[in-house]
Motif scaffolding. Structure first.
Motif, PDB file in Angstrom:
ATOM      1  N   GLU A 260     105.334  53.364  44.756  1.00  0.00           N
ATOM      2  CA  GLU A 260     104.019  52.930  45.547  1.00  0.00           C
ATOM      3  C   GLU A 260     102.753  53.606  44.813  1.00  0.00           C
ATOM      4  OE1 GLU A 260     105.626  52.931  50.049  1.00  0.00           O
ATOM      5  OE2 GLU A 260     103.659  53.381  49.805  1.00  0.00           O
ATOM      6  N   TYR A 261     102.874  54.099  43.744  1.00  0.00           N
ATOM      7  CA  TYR A 261     101.697  54.939  43.307  1.00  0.00           C
ATOM      8  C   TYR A 261     100.972  54.054  42.426  1.00  0.00           C
ATOM      9  CZ  TYR A 261     103.027  59.243  46.003  1.00  0.00           C
ATOM     10  OH  TYR A 261     103.146  60.062  47.065  1.00  0.00           O
ATOM     11  N   LYS A 262      99.774  53.862  42.417  1.00  0.00           N
ATOM     12  CA  LYS A 262      99.162  53.086  41.320  1.00  0.00           C
ATOM     13  C   LYS A 262      98.362  53.875  40.340  1.00  0.00           C
ATOM     14  CE  LYS A 262      95.150  49.526  41.366  1.00  0.00           C
ATOM     15  NZ  LYS A 262      94.415  48.842  42.050  1.00  0.00           N
ATOM     16  N   TYR A 263      97.993  54.976  40.398  1.00  0.00           N
ATOM     17  CA  TYR A 263      97.115  55.779  39.662  1.00  0.00           C
ATOM     18  C   TYR A 263      98.153  57.011  39.135  1.00  0.00           C
ATOM     19  CZ  TYR A 263      93.487  53.232  41.873  1.00  0.00           C
ATOM     20  OH  TYR A 263      92.915  51.903  42.468  1.00  0.00           O
ATOM     21  N   TRP A 264      98.065  57.167  37.702  1.00  0.00           N
ATOM     22  CA  TRP A 264      98.717  58.108  37.158  1.00  0.00           C
ATOM     23  C   TRP A 264      97.902  58.980  36.143  1.00  0.00           C
ATOM     24  CZ3 TRP A 264     103.883  59.061  38.287  1.00  0.00           C
ATOM     25  CH2 TRP A 264     104.542  58.192  39.171  1.00  0.00           C
TER      26      TRP A 264
ATOM     27  N   TYR B 146      94.062  58.942  50.463  1.00  0.00           N
ATOM     28  CA  TYR B 146      94.881  58.779  49.139  1.00  0.00           C
ATOM     29  C   TYR B 146      95.730  59.842  49.171  1.00  0.00           C
ATOM     30  CZ  TYR B 146      91.273  56.026  46.753  1.00  0.00           C
ATOM     31  OH  TYR B 146      90.311  54.881  46.400  1.00  0.00           O
TER      32      TYR B 146
ATOM     33  N   SER C 221      97.783  57.290  45.273  1.00  0.00           N
ATOM     34  CA  SER C 221      97.988  55.825  46.001  1.00  0.00           C
ATOM     35  C   SER C 221      96.682  55.780  47.052  1.00  0.00           C
ATOM     36  CB  SER C 221      99.256  55.427  46.431  1.00  0.00           C
ATOM     37  OG  SER C 221      99.103  54.282  46.691  1.00  0.00           O
ATOM     38  N   LYS C 222      95.992  54.693  47.198  1.00  0.00           N
ATOM     39  CA  LYS C 222      95.145  54.399  48.341  1.00  0.00           C
ATOM     40  C   LYS C 222      96.182  53.934  49.607  1.00  0.00           C
ATOM     41  CE  LYS C 222      90.664  52.731  49.741  1.00  0.00           C
ATOM     42  NZ  LYS C 222      89.607  52.046  49.316  1.00  0.00           N
ATOM     43  N   VAL C 223      95.880  54.746  50.636  1.00  0.00           N
ATOM     44  CA  VAL C 223      96.916  54.323  51.922  1.00  0.00           C
ATOM     45  C   VAL C 223      96.136  54.101  53.065  1.00  0.00           C
ATOM     46  CG1 VAL C 223      98.686  55.860  50.803  1.00  0.00           C
ATOM     47  CG2 VAL C 223      97.049  57.106  52.180  1.00  0.00           C
TER      48      VAL C 223
ATOM     49  N   ALA D 117     102.705  58.630  50.727  1.00  0.00           N
ATOM     50  CA  ALA D 117     103.465  57.466  50.080  1.00  0.00           C
ATOM     51  C   ALA D 117     104.747  58.189  49.467  1.00  0.00           C
ATOM     52  CB  ALA D 117     102.424  56.898  48.786  1.00  0.00           C
TER      53      ALA D 117
END
Length: 130
Positions: A116-120, A32, A99-101, A108
């Motif tokens: 590109e970030y999914k989680y906040w 991540y 973000s999982k990468v 990211a």
């Protein structure tokens, strides 16, 4: 489900320091990338800095270079932002994101508002008075 919880915000006078923390939970197998973003009232969200899973970092806001330091404790799944010599223009809500990468070396980008970030996280307020 990935959860991010920020802490460490507050009110300081110009020239002061704060350290923000972001505790992550719910990570599944894989790497991540994590980053810090901020948003002031009436302004767009701005990327501050980001770090990959092995701790390599990048800074997206020129105004913070030399004053802010991003770091990451992999064992604790915690991201930090050390903020020194704070200025009134640093006043904003600060958000942590993840973000999982595809690899541990990938950062990211923190440009473009963090698309590109999914989680906040929910954010932590930083207020700097002159």
């Amino acid at each position: 489900q990935v959860q991010l919880v920020e802490s460490g915000g507050g009110s300081v006078q110009a020239g002061g320091s704060l350290r923000l923390s972001c505790a992550a939970s719910g990570y599944t197998d894989g790497s991540y990338s994590m980053g810090w973003f901020r948003q002031a009232p009436g302004k767009e969200r701005e990327g501050v800095a980001a770090a990959n899973a092995v701790g390599t970092s990048t800074y997206c806001a020129d105004s913070v270079k030399g004053r802010f330091t991003i770091s990451r404790d992999g064992a604790k799944n915690t991201l930090y932002l050390q903020m020194n010599n704070l200025k009134p223009e640093d006043t904003a809500m600060y958000y942590c994101a993840a973000s999982k990468v595809p690899s541990s070396n990938y950062i990211a980008p923190c440009t473009g508002g963090g698309q590109e970030y999914k989680y906040w996280g929910q954010g932590t307020q930083v207020t700097v008075s002159s």
